[in-house]
Design an enzyme around this catalytic site. Structure first.
Site, PDB file in Angstrom:
ATOM      1  CB  ILE A 205      36.222  53.076  57.177  1.00  0.00           C
ATOM      2  CG1 ILE A 205      34.997  53.748  57.818  1.00  0.00           C
ATOM      3  CG2 ILE A 205      37.503  53.582  57.811  1.00  0.00           C
ATOM      4  CD1 ILE A 205      34.724  53.311  59.237  1.00  0.00           C
TER       5      ILE A 205
ATOM      6  CG  ASP B  29      30.795  48.778  56.329  1.00  0.00           C
ATOM      7  OD1 ASP B  29      31.323  48.301  55.303  1.00  0.00           O
ATOM      8  OD2 ASP B  29      29.571  48.979  56.436  1.00  0.00           O
ATOM      9  CG  HIS B  30      37.607  47.661  53.546  1.00  0.00           C
ATOM     10  ND1 HIS B  30      38.039  48.956  53.344  1.00  0.00           N
ATOM     11  CD2 HIS B  30      38.690  46.872  53.284  1.00  0.00           C
ATOM     12  CE1 HIS B  30      39.304  48.952  52.988  1.00  0.00           C
ATOM     13  NE2 HIS B  30      39.734  47.701  52.928  1.00  0.00           N
ATOM     14  NE  ARG B  31      28.968  47.929  53.353  1.00  0.00           N
ATOM     15  CZ  ARG B  31      27.685  47.885  53.725  1.00  0.00           C
ATOM     16  NH1 ARG B  31      26.751  47.555  52.849  1.00  0.00           N
ATOM     17  NH2 ARG B  31      27.340  48.176  54.965  1.00  0.00           N
TER      18      ARG B  31
ATOM     19  N   PRO C 293      31.474  44.263  54.922  1.00  0.00           N
ATOM     20  CG  PRO C 293      32.523  45.204  53.063  1.00  0.00           C
ATOM     21  CD  PRO C 293      31.207  45.142  53.769  1.00  0.00           C
TER      22      PRO C 293
END
Length: 544
Positions: free
Chosen positions: A519, A515-517, A339
């Protein structure tokens, strides 16, 4: 004498398959050990595959553009002793097959096998027995692109085979295929009969060079070359690879002319299928361009090639393969797996511009071109050391985030073949000049397609400079399985408000995708601020 199979080797660590981009040899060609026979594309690297044998190419078992699993047989060779002597039809090497009969075909024209060791006789025998031009698909495509009638080209390859170089030489010498009857009067141009309802493919001529059946019509080869009907067989034998080629080309194997037999049945090779399909395509192009009559195929070189894109309403198709397909697969995997969130900011770099101007002359004295990129790379490493989660990889299967202790920065380079990402290793251990020199070298070789696979592996973070084409902000896609990528906009003078006043300042727009998973947005913002601090005050780089 023996037939040897050659399987696609593992051309890179962990590679399961590769795209066969281009054949460098054709059936009937003599090759030596370690001579490149094919170009294979894997993971953005173009690799030449060498021959493991001294011998003669017998059959190509993969089509250009085909994805081939590692371990699949892609080519066979005849090795040991006189390879040509072992092949009764080697003078027409395009139709060689691993298990071809050892006895000459009784249906062959008289003299077809006579003195195969004589080059002149060999070329004559090819025309007498086959009545068609031997040329690989790449040469036929090139001929159509250059407006050349392949039938008018003198082949320099084994058995008179037409090579790409032959087509180019013919085009450069002024030949267009229109004078094919003069250049090769004994052969005559191929003619397409679009009204007969039969296959528009020229195939057979008699030993004098006249088309088969010409005697019944009273026409000479140069005046009225014949068209040959579909073979129209009820049963045809072929190898699985050949049947696959026929399916891809949309060709009925029972229509493909052949003189070869197996156990009393007609036997068709992959090369015959490709040649048949290429001739049918040329005929269709000629018809679409409005060509007809004795010079239909000759005119197709100029008319059909130019009109191919307008025949379907002005559309043009470009193959989706090679580097472009690799990039597409990589981008899709990244976008649909991680994401993405993008963080944008702008940094004032007046001091950096001044520092670079002062150092540029010193770098030039050492034959090094100093750009802004080495400064950004050093500032980036400073930020990664402070925020190591951006120098990471998420391993979902193990349910762990790996924080990398190496600082290997990928540099996205736009090339004619697509985007490539060479990796500068150990950025934290190199000086500005060392980085500048390495970046310039890698970028240059990337554009020339001379990078090794190893030089594009091992990256932990990537920089992409879309500002080189004038952009400011973007939402770059992460070079998965990395977890972040930094995009650089164009450095330019822009209005900046300071102490209640507006002034013109050199600024650098930054676009960070994460990568919002792994960071969080807040951490991405703090990382960007840290990088900006080093870019605003380049003297801080002396501490790194």
């Amino acid at each position: 004498m023996a037939t040897k199979e050659f399987k696609l080797p593992d051309v890179g660590e962990g590679v399961a398959e590769g795209e066969l981009v281009n054949w460098l040899v054709a059936p009937g060609d003599t090759v030596s050990e370690d001579q490149p026979v094919a170009e294979v594309e894997t993971d953005k690297a173009l690799v030449e595959v060498p021959s493991p044998y001294d011998g003669t190419v017998k059959e190509l078992l993969a089509e250009e553009g085909e994805m081939v699993p590692v371990g699949n047989v892609i080519i066979t060779f005849t090795v040991g002793g006189d390879a040509e002597a072992d092949e009764p039809s080697s003078e027409s090497g395009a139709d060689a097959e691993p298990d071809a009969p050892t006895e000459p075909d009784a249906s062959a024209e008289p003299g077809a096998s006579a003195e195969p060791e004589a080059p002149g006789a060999e070329a004559d025998a090819v025309e007498a027995t086959e009545g068609r031009v031997f040329a690989p698909p790449s040469a036929r495509r090139l001929a159509r692109e250059l407006g050349v009638n392949v039938a008018a080209v003198n082949g320099s390859g084994p058995g008179g085979r037409v090579t790409d170089a032959d087509v180019r030489n013919h085009a450069e010498s002024g030949g267009t295929g229109e004078t094919g009857g003069e250049a090769k009067a004994s052969k005559g141009p191929k003619q397409v009969d679009m009204s007969s309802g039969k296959s528009a493919v020229s195939r057979r001529e008699d030993a004098d060079g006249e088309p088969a059946g010409a005697g019944t019509g009273g026409a000479s080869a140069s005046a009225a070359p014949s068209t040959v009907e579909r073979a129209g067989r009820e049963r045809t034998l072929a190898a699985p690879a050949t049947r696959r080629v026929a399916d891809e080309e949309g060709v009925d194997l029972n229509d493909v002319p052949t003189d070869e037999t197996r156990d009393g049945e007609a036997f068709v090779t992959a090369e015959q299928v490709r040649s048949y399909a290429a001739d049918v395509a040329a005929a269709e192009e000629a018809e679409a361009a409005g060509a007809g009559g004795p010079s239909a195929t000759a005119g197709a070189g100029n008319g059909a090639a130019a009109g191919a894109s307008t025949a379907t309403g002005g559309e043009e198709t470009v193959p989706y393969r090679g580097v472009r397909r690799t990039i597409g697969n990589q981008m899709a995997e990244s976008k649909y797996t991680a994401p993405h969130v993008s963080h944008h900011d702008t940094v004032v770099i007046d001091d950096l511009v001044e520092a670079r101007e002062e150092l540029k002359e010193h770098a030039a004295e050492r034959d090094v071109k100093l750009t802004y990129l080495p400064f950004v790379m050093k500032a980036l490493v400073a930020g990664l050391k402070e925020f190591p989660v951006l120098n990471s990889e998420l391993r979902e299967d193990e349910e762990e985030i790996v924080l990398k202790k190496e600082y290997n920065v990928g540099i996205a380079v736009a090339t004619d073949a697509g985007l490539m990402v060479p990796v500068v290793k150990d950025v934290d251990q190199k000086s500005l000049l060392q980085l500048a020199e390495e970046v310039n070298d890698l970028a240059s070789r990337a554009r020339e397609r001379k990078l090794s696979r190893e030089e594009m592996q091992g990256g932990t973070f990537t920089i992409t400079n879309f500002g080189a084409v004038g952009g400011e902000y973007a939402t770059p896609i992460i070079n998965y399985p990395e977890t972040a990528i930094l995009g650089l906009g164009a450095i330019d003078e822009r209005p900046v408000a300071e102490d209640g006043e507006v002034r013109a300042a050199h600024t650098l727009p930054l676009s960070l995708s994460i990568d919002h998973r792994v960071i969080d947005g807040a951490e991405a913002g703090r990382f960007t601020n840290h990088v900006m601090e080093y870019l605003e005050n380049p003297q801080l780089l002396l501490l790194e």
